[in-house]
Design a protein around this motif. Sequence first.
Motif, PDB file in Angstrom:
ATOM      1  N   PRO A 138      -8.492   2.470  11.630  1.00  0.00           N
ATOM      2  CA  PRO A 138      -8.716   1.577  12.685  1.00  0.00           C
ATOM      3  C   PRO A 138      -7.373   0.301  12.510  1.00  0.00           C
ATOM      4  O   PRO A 138      -6.868   0.188  11.448  1.00  0.00           O
ATOM      5  CB  PRO A 138      -9.862   0.776  12.575  1.00  0.00           C
ATOM      6  N   THR A 139      -7.272  -0.290  13.624  1.00  0.00           N
ATOM      7  CA  THR A 139      -6.184  -1.423  13.767  1.00  0.00           C
ATOM      8  C   THR A 139      -6.558  -2.406  12.933  1.00  0.00           C
ATOM      9  O   THR A 139      -5.742  -3.262  12.180  1.00  0.00           O
ATOM     10  CB  THR A 139      -5.903  -1.847  15.039  1.00  0.00           C
ATOM     11  N   TRP A 140      -7.799  -2.795  12.347  1.00  0.00           N
ATOM     12  CA  TRP A 140      -8.238  -3.769  11.576  1.00  0.00           C
ATOM     13  C   TRP A 140      -8.041  -3.570  10.417  1.00  0.00           C
ATOM     14  O   TRP A 140      -8.281  -4.431   9.313  1.00  0.00           O
ATOM     15  CB  TRP A 140      -9.701  -4.264  11.771  1.00  0.00           C
ATOM     16  N   ALA A 141      -7.713  -2.289   9.765  1.00  0.00           N
ATOM     17  CA  ALA A 141      -7.354  -2.177   8.450  1.00  0.00           C
ATOM     18  C   ALA A 141      -5.902  -2.670   8.128  1.00  0.00           C
ATOM     19  O   ALA A 141      -4.976  -2.054   8.595  1.00  0.00           O
ATOM     20  CB  ALA A 141      -7.416  -0.537   8.143  1.00  0.00           C
ATOM     21  N   ASP A 142      -5.795  -3.735   7.463  1.00  0.00           N
ATOM     22  CA  ASP A 142      -4.756  -4.422   7.186  1.00  0.00           C
ATOM     23  C   ASP A 142      -3.679  -3.785   6.064  1.00  0.00           C
ATOM     24  O   ASP A 142      -3.990  -2.679   5.623  1.00  0.00           O
ATOM     25  CB  ASP A 142      -4.778  -5.870   6.781  1.00  0.00           C
ATOM     26  N   GLY A 143      -2.318  -4.197   6.248  1.00  0.00           N
ATOM     27  CA  GLY A 143      -1.459  -3.511   5.154  1.00  0.00           C
ATOM     28  C   GLY A 143      -1.915  -3.587   3.726  1.00  0.00           C
ATOM     29  O   GLY A 143      -1.550  -2.646   2.978  1.00  0.00           O
ATOM     30  N   GLU A 144      -2.718  -4.511   3.442  1.00  0.00           N
ATOM     31  CA  GLU A 144      -2.998  -4.745   1.884  1.00  0.00           C
ATOM     32  C   GLU A 144      -3.825  -3.337   1.598  1.00  0.00           C
ATOM     33  O   GLU A 144      -3.913  -2.838   0.428  1.00  0.00           O
ATOM     34  CB  GLU A 144      -3.776  -5.798   1.473  1.00  0.00           C
ATOM     35  N   TRP A 145      -4.867  -3.342   2.514  1.00  0.00           N
ATOM     36  CA  TRP A 145      -5.935  -2.086   2.210  1.00  0.00           C
ATOM     37  C   TRP A 145      -5.174  -0.770   2.291  1.00  0.00           C
ATOM     38  O   TRP A 145      -5.599   0.035   1.558  1.00  0.00           O
ATOM     39  CB  TRP A 145      -6.961  -2.118   3.559  1.00  0.00           C
ATOM     40  N   LEU A 146      -4.193  -0.525   3.088  1.00  0.00           N
ATOM     41  CA  LEU A 146      -3.493   0.657   3.396  1.00  0.00           C
ATOM     42  C   LEU A 146      -2.509   0.814   2.032  1.00  0.00           C
ATOM     43  O   LEU A 146      -2.401   2.149   1.502  1.00  0.00           O
ATOM     44  CB  LEU A 146      -2.550   0.721   4.617  1.00  0.00           C
ATOM     45  N   LYS A 147      -1.933  -0.137   1.413  1.00  0.00           N
ATOM     46  CA  LYS A 147      -1.415  -0.148   0.122  1.00  0.00           C
ATOM     47  C   LYS A 147      -2.265   0.311  -0.928  1.00  0.00           C
ATOM     48  O   LYS A 147      -1.724   1.216  -1.822  1.00  0.00           O
ATOM     49  CB  LYS A 147      -0.668  -1.381   0.045  1.00  0.00           C
ATOM     50  N   ALA A 161       9.092   4.282 -10.287  1.00  0.00           N
ATOM     51  CA  ALA A 161       9.054   2.869 -10.315  1.00  0.00           C
ATOM     52  C   ALA A 161       9.353   2.339  -9.000  1.00  0.00           C
ATOM     53  O   ALA A 161       8.874   1.341  -8.451  1.00  0.00           O
ATOM     54  CB  ALA A 161       9.597   2.518 -11.663  1.00  0.00           C
ATOM     55  N   ARG A 162      10.456   2.831  -8.542  1.00  0.00           N
ATOM     56  CA  ARG A 162      11.157   2.009  -7.331  1.00  0.00           C
ATOM     57  C   ARG A 162      10.204   2.386  -6.232  1.00  0.00           C
ATOM     58  O   ARG A 162      10.355   1.806  -5.233  1.00  0.00           O
ATOM     59  CB  ARG A 162      12.534   2.599  -6.901  1.00  0.00           C
ATOM     60  N   MET A 163       9.322   3.416  -6.250  1.00  0.00           N
ATOM     61  CA  MET A 163       8.627   3.873  -5.138  1.00  0.00           C
ATOM     62  C   MET A 163       7.401   2.778  -4.989  1.00  0.00           C
ATOM     63  O   MET A 163       6.781   2.720  -3.931  1.00  0.00           O
ATOM     64  CB  MET A 163       7.926   5.094  -5.239  1.00  0.00           C
ATOM     65  N   ALA A 164       7.424   2.005  -6.099  1.00  0.00           N
ATOM     66  CA  ALA A 164       6.171   0.843  -5.969  1.00  0.00           C
ATOM     67  C   ALA A 164       6.780  -0.253  -5.262  1.00  0.00           C
ATOM     68  O   ALA A 164       6.146  -1.100  -4.829  1.00  0.00           O
ATOM     69  CB  ALA A 164       6.024   0.378  -7.343  1.00  0.00           C
ATOM     70  N   GLU A 165       8.154  -0.337  -4.723  1.00  0.00           N
ATOM     71  CA  GLU A 165       8.368  -1.278  -4.007  1.00  0.00           C
ATOM     72  C   GLU A 165       7.698  -1.488  -2.723  1.00  0.00           C
ATOM     73  O   GLU A 165       7.850  -0.491  -1.906  1.00  0.00           O
ATOM     74  CB  GLU A 165      10.117  -1.235  -3.683  1.00  0.00           C
ATOM     75  N   GLY A 166       7.409  -2.493  -2.364  1.00  0.00           N
ATOM     76  CA  GLY A 166       6.622  -2.919  -1.019  1.00  0.00           C
ATOM     77  C   GLY A 166       5.369  -2.727  -1.224  1.00  0.00           C
ATOM     78  O   GLY A 166       4.330  -3.075  -0.634  1.00  0.00           O
ATOM     79  N   SER A 167       4.818  -2.479  -2.503  1.00  0.00           N
ATOM     80  CA  SER A 167       3.354  -2.257  -3.087  1.00  0.00           C
ATOM     81  C   SER A 167       3.043  -3.666  -3.267  1.00  0.00           C
ATOM     82  O   SER A 167       3.925  -4.658  -3.843  1.00  0.00           O
ATOM     83  CB  SER A 167       3.139  -1.376  -4.244  1.00  0.00           C
ATOM     84  N   SER A 168       1.822  -4.036  -3.297  1.00  0.00           N
ATOM     85  CA  SER A 168       1.347  -5.319  -3.832  1.00  0.00           C
ATOM     86  C   SER A 168       1.255  -5.339  -5.395  1.00  0.00           C
ATOM     87  O   SER A 168       1.048  -6.545  -5.726  1.00  0.00           O
ATOM     88  CB  SER A 168      -0.162  -5.504  -3.039  1.00  0.00           C
ATOM     89  N   ILE A 169       1.573  -4.340  -5.820  1.00  0.00           N
ATOM     90  CA  ILE A 169       1.620  -4.328  -7.460  1.00  0.00           C
ATOM     91  C   ILE A 169       2.683  -4.445  -8.062  1.00  0.00           C
ATOM     92  O   ILE A 169       3.484  -3.892  -7.735  1.00  0.00           O
ATOM     93  CB  ILE A 169       0.816  -3.017  -7.823  1.00  0.00           C
TER      94      ILE A 169
END
Length: 682
Positions: free
Chosen positions: A559-568, A612-620
């Motif tokens: 759903p649209t209410w699933a924010d970017g943090e949850w999707l990450k 490791a570079r694939m983690a760019e954009g991730s919250s971790i």
Amino acid sequence: MSAPSSTASPRSAAALDDDVAGFDGANDLLRAWSRGLRPDPDLTVSQWADRHRWLSSRASAEPGRYKTARTPYMREIMDALSPVSPVQRVVFMKAAQVGATEAGNCFIGFVMHHAPGPMLAVQPTVELAKRNSRQRIDPLIEESPELRDRIKPARSRDAGNTMLSKEFAGGILIMTGANSAVGLRSTPARYLFLDEVDAYPASADEEGDPVSLAEARSLTFAHRRKALLISTPTIRGLSRIEREFEASDQRRYHVPCPHCGHVQWLRFERLRWDKGQPDTAEYYCEGCDAPIAEHHKTAMLAEGDWRATAESEDPHTVGYHLSALYSPIGWLSWARIARAWEAAQGNDEAMRAFRNTILGETWFETGEAPDWQRLVERREEWKAGTVPAGGLFLTAGADVQKDRIEIDVWAWGRGLESWLVDHIVIEGGPGDPACWQKLTDLLGRTWAHASGQHLTIAKLAIDTGFETSAVYGWARQVGFAQVAPVKGLEGFNRASPVTGPTYVDATIGGKRLRRGARLWSVATSTFKAETYRFLRQERPTPEEITAGAAFPAGTVHLPTWADGEWLKQLTAEQLVTVKGRRRTRSARSTWAHFSVMISFSRQPVRISRRAARMAEGSSIPSASISRRTSPIRRSSAALRKRSRFSSGYFRMCLRGFDPSGRSPHISASTNILDTTSRQRFA
């Protein structure tokens, strides 16, 4: 009176003939005596099969006398199992339905009749061993006179003939499942027949690898032992048969070209056809590049031979590989193979089945997470806490953390289609009674369906990895009818990804209760890979949906209410292969966070800078390499609740079976799902 003498009085041959001639049935007696003095013929397994084996209509599509010439590639494999061969272990990695199991049954018949000794035949499970006994072993004995005379009917008293045990002069055949450690260590065995080893569980009753346990039964027979390992391969890096084949001399069946005589082993890449016209499939020779029509296959197979392509680590082990391209005329044609290839395009599940069962090769499970930003673009519009029209029933997965309990509620429809309905965080943690009370209240809550009806949670799975005793205590309090404590197991298990329930001891209120809790085990890697595969699927365009196009099976609606943090969080892990000790040649695939972290194996692992570079954009942060850092555990919470809980345990409910014995109760008035009208969703 003459003295007694130990020497018989000499008698003339004529006098002996006169005495015998006057005896009723003398000719039969002499013939039987002569047969007893004659030594048994020195037969190989294939020669024995051609002379004594008969196929029953109960177990074969081609009943009648067994003919090795029908599958000439099996001759060398069977003969390697003969006592005259120095080979001790035969490894056969193959496609489905190429005659391998029947060759194994010829091995069993040869042992019973020609080279008796203790034999162990292992199927993936005990139930499959029983089925194999009824459908294959019993017809093998009944249809072959030489075997029928040596094994008493099961109805005879003290016959030694049961469903899983067949006694014969000089030996015994014991059949068991790889899931039974007791069956694997029951008796020494000179002969081993291990069928479909890739479907064996990782451990037999937690006592070790079933193949190793079975082979340990034959060690005392030294050079006289014979072991046959057969299987269709599964996943690269996890396949037992692939590992054994790669350690062998890797023999391929080479056949001559009918045009130029060039000898080659058949590769799928050389099978060509006009696009969309699989009936035009022909094989193109490596030497002259001329097309070979399939009617030449019979002569090619008859003139073929096995050739080693590597050096075996063990000189007493030989390995063979065979694809369905070699399937005899009348079985699986090249046209059907081409048609199966075209049908599998764009479908990972179908492509994996094609590689495993037709090419006889392992499937490389990439475990590649989809781009979370692409998932943002695919989000759909519906309010949090409401069930879209396609949802038939609700499940939930609860993840217990130190200071909170997180719950995801999913709706499930036909074809494993799913919708995220709600995401709930209960603050307080397992030490707070109010937190558990709120979770209990959640079991009675309803969610509005698009039809206007209201649905409750049919089943809630809760992780037992943290504060296990508290989880067990709460589950006992609310009852196991609606709640399933679960434990994630590392590794893939295609045969039984969900097992249980296992009754485990629980400590409730300081008191230890034997068998006080029911625990379900879930192969998390299997369902994580499935979840990512579903998330990567192509979807119909809005125009196609308007025209009536359906979403593919397994579609995950977000759903649209699933924010970017949850999707990450949902896309935070990657499947990597970790090699074990060199001397064991073992390898395993496990899930690692992009920040160089193994999520479930509890062991750090180094991966490439690219990963490791694939983690760019991730919250971790990429520097987070300790398993104790809370961001790591939080990052994969959404994926754990989806793969370990919702998709794992409840896949069984979707297929029309509730392992608890209690069907999800939804009122029949909703016209969605009830206890009498549930359908089997595929």
